[in-house]
Structure formats: structure tokens, C-alpha cells
Design a protein around this motif. Structure first.
Motif, PDB file in Angstrom:
ATOM      1  N   SER A   2       0.835  -1.203   0.000  1.00 46.96           N
ATOM      2  CA  SER A   2       0.000   0.000   0.000  1.00 46.96           C
ATOM      3  C   SER A   2       0.871   1.254   0.000  1.00 46.96           C
ATOM      4  N   ILE A   3       2.074   1.175   0.588  1.00 43.12           N
ATOM      5  CA  ILE A   3       2.981   2.314   0.638  1.00 43.12           C
ATOM      6  C   ILE A   3       3.716   2.439  -0.706  1.00 43.12           C
ATOM      7  N   GLN A   4       4.027   1.276  -1.302  1.00 42.56           N
ATOM      8  CA  GLN A   4       4.664   1.237  -2.613  1.00 42.56           C
ATOM      9  C   GLN A   4       3.907   2.094  -3.619  1.00 42.56           C
ATOM     10  N   ALA A   5       2.586   1.917  -3.634  1.00 37.66           N
ATOM     11  CA  ALA A   5       1.759   2.650  -4.589  1.00 37.66           C
ATOM     12  C   ALA A   5       1.855   4.154  -4.336  1.00 37.66           C
ATOM     13  N   GLN A   6       1.896   4.564  -3.070  1.00 39.39           N
ATOM     14  CA  GLN A   6       2.011   5.996  -2.757  1.00 39.39           C
ATOM     15  C   GLN A   6       3.308   6.567  -3.321  1.00 39.39           C
ATOM     16  N   ILE A   7       4.417   5.833  -3.140  1.00 36.96           N
ATOM     17  CA  ILE A   7       5.723   6.335  -3.586  1.00 36.96           C
ATOM     18  C   ILE A   7       5.802   6.366  -5.117  1.00 36.96           C
ATOM     19  N   ILE A   8       5.244   5.331  -5.758  1.00 30.69           N
ATOM     20  CA  ILE A   8       5.252   5.313  -7.226  1.00 30.69           C
ATOM     21  C   ILE A   8       4.492   6.525  -7.766  1.00 30.69           C
TER      22      ILE A   8
END
Lengths: 340, 333
Positions: free
Chosen positions: A194-200
Motif C-alpha cells: 500500500s505504501i509502494q503505490a504511494q511512492i510510485i
């Protein structure tokens, strides 16, 4: 080579090599070389994202570091806006670094735990003497806001932040000097989905706002495919396939790319497909196999593959493949069809 | 999701960690069951309590600070939590065994891999040295280790990550366990090696009729291996159903959010749907539904009452007040 037009080129990598000596024994005699990067070439256009994928040990991180001259190359050249990065002296190099920045994989190891977030993000500004102290402070606040961190983060320390937030700090530091080019070395691999998507999403926003070019290094093909315009697939220090992200996914030509794509687990139990399981491990880069480096694990390997090294050649439309197979054989294509 | 006929049944498990800053409820009332020969996937992000759940089943939670404070773990209808340490030791590694995430650190660097596997066999099955050696070679061959006769004399550092994980699996399978707990068995490995190992686990499971508890954060791995899935968030199971149901129609907003934030191969570029905010710190879980600060559908009720798990569709449990079944359950309680 290539589909990036002459005047739109930002970065050119030409036959880059980086070998590390292996020392052994009492007198540390050089026993051999780890051919981490062994003759790779590509270009990156302005505001373009080139994805670099491959398994651990294939040389993708070394490529990123050598381009930034964090490592001295063994051979080859990197041209940034037409000027050779390796010809720069110390002062010129520092100037160049304003335009070339890096975001590291490990959000825990890449921030100094004794510095406040404000001084971490402000350090590049201070080093390059940008503006007065007060202006720098304003700029840091602006940057923190841009990457989605609270304004009071300025006076706090890295340990007070979660992995995703730390990665935001690292990104703020990388874009502080308005660079033109950023190497993102596995920026999301250490983060939760879920954090990966924010950073991308953040990286994509910044690209639009600042007109950045990225070299996006990752082992996760689905992440790379999502962010990249073009993708290069690396195996044992060499690029085996390079082309538009969609083409690489829709019509991979190299057996390694095909296997890599088929190995990704798909989040849908209904897609029953034939996974291509590659036998064995990646060979050691100290003694890479002769001929095509992939031949030891390739089921299409012929005698030629064992002795001759296939060259990276254009198969049309800027789709480069280093393989003797003329076109994807039927079996390859079928495996691909099932892989979708 | 009926628990009858499950070989391993976890009921209302609670594991807390007592720290200087307070009590961290790492696992807070978790229940599930695994039928014989099936795979249950336990998914969630780091810190959600999935590994602590596994360690609690094995009773390997470090004490202090950790302690199992409530619930039961039924294995073949016996409550493991009531067994003495000596009896538990006979179960651990013998009837229930575990594969850990990091093959690099879970093998002992000063013993050969052969030695480490033989230890399990000599301890649990009282085999002689020669028999144990023979069995070890067979086990390594079973996990498709090339030239096992030579490999048993090698030390862990001489093996690659994938090979080490094969040794771990061979060790876990040494006593033909009824249940295998695999905690992120492929996370530290490359995709092509991950593919080899998932294939291997599937194949061995079919051959040996094992039940598997597969812990992972990767929904793709779950889709390819699990029969049923439990989604964990902040110490609780928020959704529990068959793999088909979960992927066809996820019910809990957290699960929906997780699916949205996955970049999909072959899809055009675009914004990824995002779950805002961060995973909460287990020391300070929010009151009510623990997902409510990040939930797009949050209601007043969610801020105060912890939603109970209820059957929101056939064979599909979720803990969310969006569904009338959960609201009724809460009112009844």
C-alpha cells in the motif's frame, strides 16, 4: 543505437564496463574479475523513464552507480547532455551532480540518523551554496510539502518516521537541486504494497512537475512496467532485451524475458498458466559462461549459443534483442499466450 | 468457512508484547482453520501480526516480552497451548514444522547442511547415523538439490539463496509433518527462483498430503497457491474466504485497497489507487475499527465499535460495518 532522437537525448551510456578485482591470498593477488557490468549501451531521453530489470547480482545497481560516477568505470563512456561524465575533474563533477541525483533502496540505511530531516533535505542546498540560510529553510519546507510530509518534520529525526515516509525524505533530498536526471535504485522494494503505490505515484508526479528523467532500477517487473516508457532487461552484466515497456510485455523476444515474465505470480486465481521454470541458478559473474550467457539455462540453446555471443540488434521499432533465435518460436509464443 | 475437519484450528488467539511503552497487541483474537491437504494463505503488510501468529502456533514467541494471553491452537483436536514444553518439543519440527523467511540467517553457519538435517532425524525419529545420512540424501534429492551426496558436506555459505531455502524445506519435511508453516518462504529470493520453489512446495504438498499455512505479503503468490485466504490488518483478521471469492469480490475496504495499489502487468500507465496513511503502530491502535483512519467509507460507528467478523456472503467472512451482517452481530453482542 536507438529510438530517442538526437537532440532529445539526455544521457548516453556507451559500452560501459565495470569489473571488480577478486583478491585472494597473502599478498592479495588479483585472482580474477567480477564482470558486474560488461559492455552495456543505452540512452535516456528528456523526461523519459527507462526501467532496468534483472535478478539480484545481474549488475543493475552497479550500472546506476557507475553512471553517477560513484564508481569509476573499467571501460566505456557515459555522456550527459553530450559531455563525458568520466572526463570531468572534481569541480566539474560537483557541478554535474546538481543535475544527477539518486534515490536509494534502503530507507533505513540511506539517511543519517543524527541529522534532522531539515538538515538532510537542506544538505545538498548548503553544499552547493544555493541561496541564503533563510531561503534554504523555505525551500526545504516547500520540498517537504511537495513530497507529502508534514511541515513539522523539519526538526525531527529519521527514526521517527516509517519506511514510506523515510523514502519520501530521500526523494525530497534527491530533487532539492532541481536535477534533470535521477537514478531510482529499487526505491520501493523495501516497502509494503500500500505504501509502494504511494511512492510510485509521488515519483510520477515529481516527474511531471520538474520534467525529470529516471533510470528506474528494480527487480519487480510489474512495478517497472508501470512506471517506465522503455525497459531494459539485464542478465549477468549485459542487456539482453530493450524496448518500449508495452512491447517488452506484449511481445518479449528473449527467452530470459519470457521466463522472467512468466515467473511473476499473478493476483488472479483464474489465470491458470504454464509457468516457465528456469532450471538452476544464475552463474557466477566471475566466470560467466562463454557465448550467450543465458545458454546454460535456456531450453532453446543451440551449439552456436555456446560459442558465439549474440549481439544486441534492432528487431524493428527500437526493440533490441540479443538472441540468435530469429523470431519467437511457437513454443515461446504459446507460453506467452498462456502467460497473459 | 467451516472449521470442522480442520487439522489445525486456531481459535481466538491473542499474543501480546509487553514493552516499556505499553502493551502491543500483535495478535488480537485471530481464528482460522486449515483442512487436511489444503493451503491457507495469511496475507498482510509488515507488522500486521502474521509472523507472530505463526510463532504462536509453534510456541516460539520470545518470552519476555511476548506472551500468548488467550485462545487455543487445536492440532488433531488437542490444544497445543496446554501441552508442556517437553510434549510441545515432540510436535515442533516433527508434526508441525516451519520454513522461515530468511534462508541466510536461519541455518547455522558452523555446521554442514547435512549435519543440520540429520540432527532433526536423529532427534525425532531416533535414526542411526547411517540411516539418517541416507534419509538426508533422499530428502535433498526430493527438494531437487543437484548432487545431494556432495551437498551434505557443504556449509550454508557455499550455497545460493534458493539452495539454502531448499535445505530449509528439506529440513522441514524431514519428519513428514502434517502441517507445514511457511513464513514468507520466497520473499528474499528472485522471481525465477521463487517460481521454482512455489512449484516445489505445491508438488510436495500433493504428494505428502500436507496442510500448509502460507504467510506472505504477495497477493500474487496467494492466488497461485492458496485454497483459502485470511487477510490480516493490525492484529486482526479482516476478511476470510476461499481464494476464488477473495479475488473475484473482495469485501473489506482494506483488501479492496490492496488490490488497487498493485501495479498490473500489461495495464497502461496511470495513477495507482492508494490507501492513504500508514499501518498503525501496534502500541497505539486506533479505537473502533483499526482501519478507520485510512478507510474511504468510514462511518461514525467505525470510530467507536470494533466490527465483529460475520458472514457477509456465502462462505465469505469480513469484519466491516458496511455489511448488515456485521452490524447485526455487533448489536447482538
Amino acid at each position: 543505437m536507438e529510438s530517442v532522437g538526437e537532440n532529445n537525448r539526455l544521457l548516453e551510456v556507451i559500452d560501459l564496463k565495470k569489473h571488480f578485482p577478486v583478491k585472494r591470498g597473502l599478498f592479495s593477488r588479483v585472482q580474477g574479475y567480477v564482470r558486474a557490468v560488461d559492455g552495456i549501451s543505452f540512452t535516456i531521453g528528456r523526461e523519459e523513464t527507462l526501467g532496468l530489470v534483472g535478478e539480484s547480482g545481474c549488475g543493475k545497481t552497479t550500472t546506476g552507480r557507475t553512471i553517477l560516477r560513484l564508481l569509476e568505470p573499467t571501460a566505456g563512456d557515459v555522456r550527459f547532455e553530450g559531455r563525458s561524465v568520466f572526463a570531468f575533474n572534481k569541480t566539474e563533477l560537483r557541478q554535474m551532480r546538481r543535475n544527477m541525483q539518486v534515490v536509494f533502496q534502503d530507507p533505513f540505511g540511506s539517511l543519517n540518523p543524527r541529522m534532522t530531516v531539515g538538515s538532510i533535505v537542506g544538505e545538498p542546498l548548503a553544499v552547493h551554496r544555493v541561496g541564503a540560510r533563510r531561503e534554504r529553510r523555505e525551500r526545504v519546507k516547500e520540498l517537504l510539502q511537495k513530497v507529502g510530509l508534514p511541515a513539522d518534520a523539519v526538526n525531527r529525526y529519521p527514526h521517527e518516521f516509517s519506511g514510506g515516509q523515510r523514502q519520501r525524505i530521500g526523494i525530497a533530498r534527491a530533487v532539492a537541486l532541481n536535477p534533470k536526471f535521477v537514478v531510482c535504485d529499487e526505491p520501493v522494494s523495501a516497502l509494503d504494497v500500500s505504501i509502494q503505490a504511494q511512492i510510485i505515484n509521488l515519483l510520477e508526479e515529481l516527474q511531471e512537475d520538474f520534467g525529470l528523467s529516471y533510470l528506474f532500477i528494480a527487480h519487480d517487473l510489474s512495478v517497472v512496467q508501470h512506471v517506465s516508457d522503455r525497459v531494459a532487461v539485464m542478465y549477468l552484466g549485459q542487456i539482453v532485451e530493450l524496448g518500449d515497456a508495452e512491447v517488452i510485455y506484449e511481445d518479449p523476444k528473449h527467452p530470459y524475458t519470457v521466463a522472467l515474465l512468466s515467473a511473476i505470480p499473478v493476483a488472479d486465481p483464474k489465470t491458470k498458466r504454464k509457468r516457465i521454470v528456469l532450471p538452476g541458478d544464475v552463474p557466477s559473474p566471475v566466470n560467466p559462461p562463454r557465448g550467450c550467457r543465458f545458454h546454460t539455462r535456456c531450453k532453446y540453446a543451440k551449439d552456436d549459443c555456446k560459442t558465439e555471443e549474440p549481439k544486441l540488434t534492432d528487431r524493428g521499432g527500437g526493440h533490441f534483442v540479443a538472441c540468435f533465435l530469429e523470431e519467437s518460436p511457437d513454443e515461446l509464443r504459446r507460453a506467452q499466450g498462456e502467460g497473459k | 468457512m467451516e472449521n470442522n475437519g480442520s487439522i489445525l484450528r486456531v481459535v481466538n488467539l491473542q499474543t501480546h508484547f509487553h514493552t516499556d511503552d505499553g502493551i502491543a497487541k500483535a495478535v488480537d483474537g485471530v481464528s482460522f482453520g486449515i483442512p487436511k491437504g489444503k493451503t491457507l494463505g495469511l496475507v498482510g503488510e509488515s507488522g500486521c501480526g502474521k509472523s507472530v501468529t505463526a510463532l504462536s502456533i509453534m510456541q516460539l514467541v520470545p518470552f519476555p516480552p511476548g506472551k500468548i494471553v488467550g485462545g487455543s491452537v487445536f492440532f488433531k483436536e488437542k490444544d497445543l497451548l496446554k501441552l508442556s514444553e517437553a510434549r510441545m518439543r515432540k510436535v515442533r519440527g516433527n508434526e508441525i514444522s516451519m520454513v522461515f523467511q530468511e534462508p541466510m540467517t536461519s541455518l547455522n553457519p558452523v555446521f554442514t547442511v547435512g549435519n543440520q538435517i540429520m540432527e532433526v532425524l536423529r532427534l525425532h525419529q531416533k535414526l542411526s547415523r547411517r540411516q539418517a545420512r541416507q534419509k538426508t540424501i533422499e530428502l535433498l534429492a526430493q527438494v531437487r538439490m543437484p548432487i545431494p551426496e556432495q551437498r551434505i558436506h557443504e556449509y550454508p555459505h557455499q550455497l545460493s539463496g534458493g539452495m539454502k531455502q531448499r535445505v530449509m524445506i528439506a529440513m522441514a519435511l524431514a519428519c513428514s509433518p502434517a502441517v507445514l508453516i511457511a513464513d514468507e518462504p520466497t520473499t528474499a529470493l528472485d522471481v525465477t527462483i521463487q517460481a521454482q520453489l512455489l512449484e516445489l512446495i505445491n508438488e510436495l504438498q500433493e504428494r505428502l498430503h500436507m496442510s500448509v499455512l502460507l504467510i506472505t505479503h504477495d497477493l500474487g503468490v496467494i492466488a497461485e497457491t492458496a485454497n483459502s485466504v485470511a487477510v490480516m490488518y493490525a492484529g486482526k483478521i479482516v476478511e476470510y474466504t476461499s481464494a476464488e471469492n477473495l479475488f473475484a469480490s473482495p469485501k473489506h475496504p482494506y483488501t479492496v485497497g490492496l488490490f488497487g495499489s498493485l501495479p498490473k502487468l500489461g495495464k497502461k500507465r496511470g495513477k495507482l489507487a492508494v490507501i492513504p496513511g500508514n499501518v498503525p503502530n501496534p502500541l497505539y491502535f486506533p479505537p473502533g475499527c483499526r482501519f478507520h483512519p485510512r478507510c474511504p467509507h468510514v462511518m461514525d460507528m467505525c470510530r467507536e465499535v470494533i466490527p465483529p467478523s460475520a458472514e457477509v456472503a456465502w462462505g465469505h467472512q469480513a469484519a466491516c460495518f458496511l455489511y448488515p451482517a456485521c452490524r447485526q452481530e455487533a448489536e447482538a453482542a
